[in-house]
Design a protein around this motif. Structure first.
Motif, PDB file in Angstrom:
ATOM      1  N   TYR A 110      33.737  39.457  10.644  1.00 16.97           N
ATOM      2  CA  TYR A 110      32.958  38.227  10.474  1.00 16.97           C
ATOM      3  C   TYR A 110      33.599  37.080  11.264  1.00 16.97           C
ATOM      4  O   TYR A 110      32.902  36.252  11.849  1.00 16.97           O
ATOM      5  CB  TYR A 110      32.816  37.866   8.999  1.00 16.97           C
ATOM      6  CG  TYR A 110      31.892  38.793   8.253  1.00 16.97           C
ATOM      7  CD1 TYR A 110      30.521  38.802   8.529  1.00 16.97           C
ATOM      8  CD2 TYR A 110      32.369  39.669   7.290  1.00 16.97           C
ATOM      9  CE1 TYR A 110      29.660  39.654   7.852  1.00 16.97           C
ATOM     10  CE2 TYR A 110      31.516  40.526   6.614  1.00 16.97           C
ATOM     11  CZ  TYR A 110      30.166  40.518   6.903  1.00 16.97           C
ATOM     12  OH  TYR A 110      29.312  41.363   6.244  1.00 16.97           O
TER      13      TYR A 110
ATOM     14  N   GLN B 105      26.413  33.070  13.158  1.00 16.62           N
ATOM     15  CA  GLN B 105      26.629  32.738  11.753  1.00 16.62           C
ATOM     16  C   GLN B 105      26.757  34.011  10.924  1.00 16.62           C
ATOM     17  O   GLN B 105      26.193  35.048  11.257  1.00 16.62           O
ATOM     18  CB  GLN B 105      25.466  31.904  11.228  1.00 16.62           C
ATOM     19  CG  GLN B 105      25.358  30.554  11.873  1.00 16.62           C
ATOM     20  CD  GLN B 105      24.183  29.761  11.314  1.00 16.62           C
ATOM     21  OE1 GLN B 105      23.534  30.162  10.358  1.00 16.62           O
ATOM     22  NE2 GLN B 105      23.917  28.626  11.933  1.00 16.62           N
ATOM     23  N   ARG B 106      27.462  33.892   9.817  1.00 20.22           N
ATOM     24  CA  ARG B 106      27.726  35.040   8.946  1.00 20.22           C
ATOM     25  C   ARG B 106      26.434  35.710   8.457  1.00 20.22           C
ATOM     26  O   ARG B 106      26.366  36.924   8.325  1.00 20.22           O
ATOM     27  CB  ARG B 106      28.579  34.591   7.769  1.00 20.22           C
ATOM     28  CG  ARG B 106      29.094  35.727   6.934  1.00 20.22           C
ATOM     29  CD  ARG B 106      29.969  35.211   5.792  1.00 20.22           C
ATOM     30  NE  ARG B 106      30.483  36.311   5.027  1.00 20.22           N
ATOM     31  CZ  ARG B 106      31.736  36.712   5.056  1.00 20.22           C
ATOM     32  NH1 ARG B 106      32.607  36.103   5.804  1.00 20.22           N
ATOM     33  NH2 ARG B 106      32.120  37.723   4.324  1.00 20.22           N
ATOM     34  N   LYS B 107      25.401  34.931   8.218  1.00 19.45           N
ATOM     35  CA  LYS B 107      24.137  35.489   7.716  1.00 19.45           C
ATOM     36  C   LYS B 107      23.448  36.372   8.756  1.00 19.45           C
ATOM     37  O   LYS B 107      22.602  37.186   8.418  1.00 19.45           O
ATOM     38  CB  LYS B 107      23.200  34.385   7.236  1.00 19.45           C
ATOM     39  CG  LYS B 107      22.661  33.494   8.349  1.00 19.45           C
ATOM     40  CD  LYS B 107      21.708  32.466   7.805  1.00 19.45           C
ATOM     41  CE  LYS B 107      21.148  31.564   8.851  1.00 19.45           C
ATOM     42  NZ  LYS B 107      20.376  32.187   9.898  1.00 19.45           N
ATOM     43  N   ASP B 108      23.800  36.200  10.022  1.00 16.49           N
ATOM     44  CA  ASP B 108      23.195  36.973  11.099  1.00 16.49           C
ATOM     45  C   ASP B 108      24.057  38.152  11.531  1.00 16.49           C
ATOM     46  O   ASP B 108      23.833  38.726  12.600  1.00 16.49           O
ATOM     47  CB  ASP B 108      22.926  36.068  12.304  1.00 16.49           C
ATOM     48  CG  ASP B 108      21.880  35.017  12.000  1.00 16.49           C
ATOM     49  OD1 ASP B 108      20.934  35.327  11.237  1.00 16.49           O
ATOM     50  OD2 ASP B 108      21.992  33.888  12.518  1.00 16.49           O
TER      51      ASP B 108
ATOM     52  N   ALA C 173      31.999  34.919  14.387  1.00 21.53           N
ATOM     53  CA  ALA C 173      32.022  33.453  14.401  1.00 21.53           C
ATOM     54  C   ALA C 173      32.563  32.959  15.739  1.00 21.53           C
ATOM     55  O   ALA C 173      32.086  31.953  16.271  1.00 21.53           O
ATOM     56  CB  ALA C 173      32.873  32.930  13.253  1.00 21.53           C
TER      57      ALA C 173
ATOM     58  N   LYS D  16      21.535  36.836  18.987  1.00 25.20           N
ATOM     59  CA  LYS D  16      21.299  36.019  17.793  1.00 25.20           C
ATOM     60  C   LYS D  16      21.710  36.787  16.540  1.00 25.20           C
ATOM     61  O   LYS D  16      22.147  36.208  15.568  1.00 25.20           O
ATOM     62  CB  LYS D  16      19.820  35.639  17.691  1.00 25.20           C
ATOM     63  CG  LYS D  16      19.348  34.740  18.800  1.00 25.20           C
ATOM     64  CD  LYS D  16      17.876  34.436  18.653  1.00 25.20           C
ATOM     65  CE  LYS D  16      17.342  33.847  19.941  1.00 25.20           C
ATOM     66  NZ  LYS D  16      16.101  34.434  20.362  1.00 25.20           N
TER      67      LYS D  16
END
Length: 171
Positions: free
Chosen positions: A49, A58-61, A53, A31
């Motif tokens: 990044y 996701q980029r935030k993770d 993907a 995750k």
């Protein structure tokens, strides 16, 4: 003389961290993903990044942290960077951002640098990541999985990693 002392201390601290590693959550699904990068070998973080993907993250993770041997004189906005001066002679890390990155409970940490690197090896060993992946010629004591592909071959590495993560039921 101080350089040799520092190298020996870094190695001792790395050995200590390897012995104290908790592997109880090694089978957790992916995750949160982290990258440790040697900036002298690889600078295109945007590609990392994109890499994540493709793995469905996701980029935030995704967290990317880099090592640069010497601090540049020019001001930079990059905060997720550590230098050789951030390591004390006895192997302690004196960089709050680096410590925060290492304390982050990442599901997978990728050591995206080739071979042995005393500073980055210490960081990998100190990381609280649950599963650690290395690239060609990495120290096998530090990693749970080593993929024999050079870090510059990002697409090939991503495909191999994706294959192994699927086999291990992480994605």
């Amino acid at each position: 003389m101080f350089k040799k002392l520092k190298q020996k201390s870094l190695q001792k601290q790395t050995e200590k961290n390897i012995r104290q590693r908790d592997i109880s959550q090694i089978n957790e699904p992916l995750k949160r993903l982290g990258f440790l990068v040697d900036e002298s070998e690889f600078q295109d973080f945007e590609e990392l990044y994109d890499f994540s993907a493709a793995l469905g993250i996701q980029r935030k993770d995704v967290k990317v942290f880099s090592f640069l041997e010497y601090r540049k004189k020019l001001p930079t906005l990059q905060q997720n960077q550590i230098h050789n001066k951030d390591f004390s002679w006895n192997g302690e890390i004196h960089n709050l951002n680096a410590q925060e990155f290492l304390d982050e409970p990442l599901d997978v940490l990728i050591g995206f640098y080739k071979g042995s690197h005393e500073f980055l090896d210490l960081m990998v060993s100190a990381s609280k990541a649950k599963f650690k992946v290395g690239v060609a010629k990495a120290d096998p004591r530090l990693y749970d999985l080593i993929i024999e592909i050079q870090p510059q071959k990002v697409v090939e590495f991503r495909e191999e990693l994706k294959k192994y993560l699927q086999i291990l039921n992480k994605i």
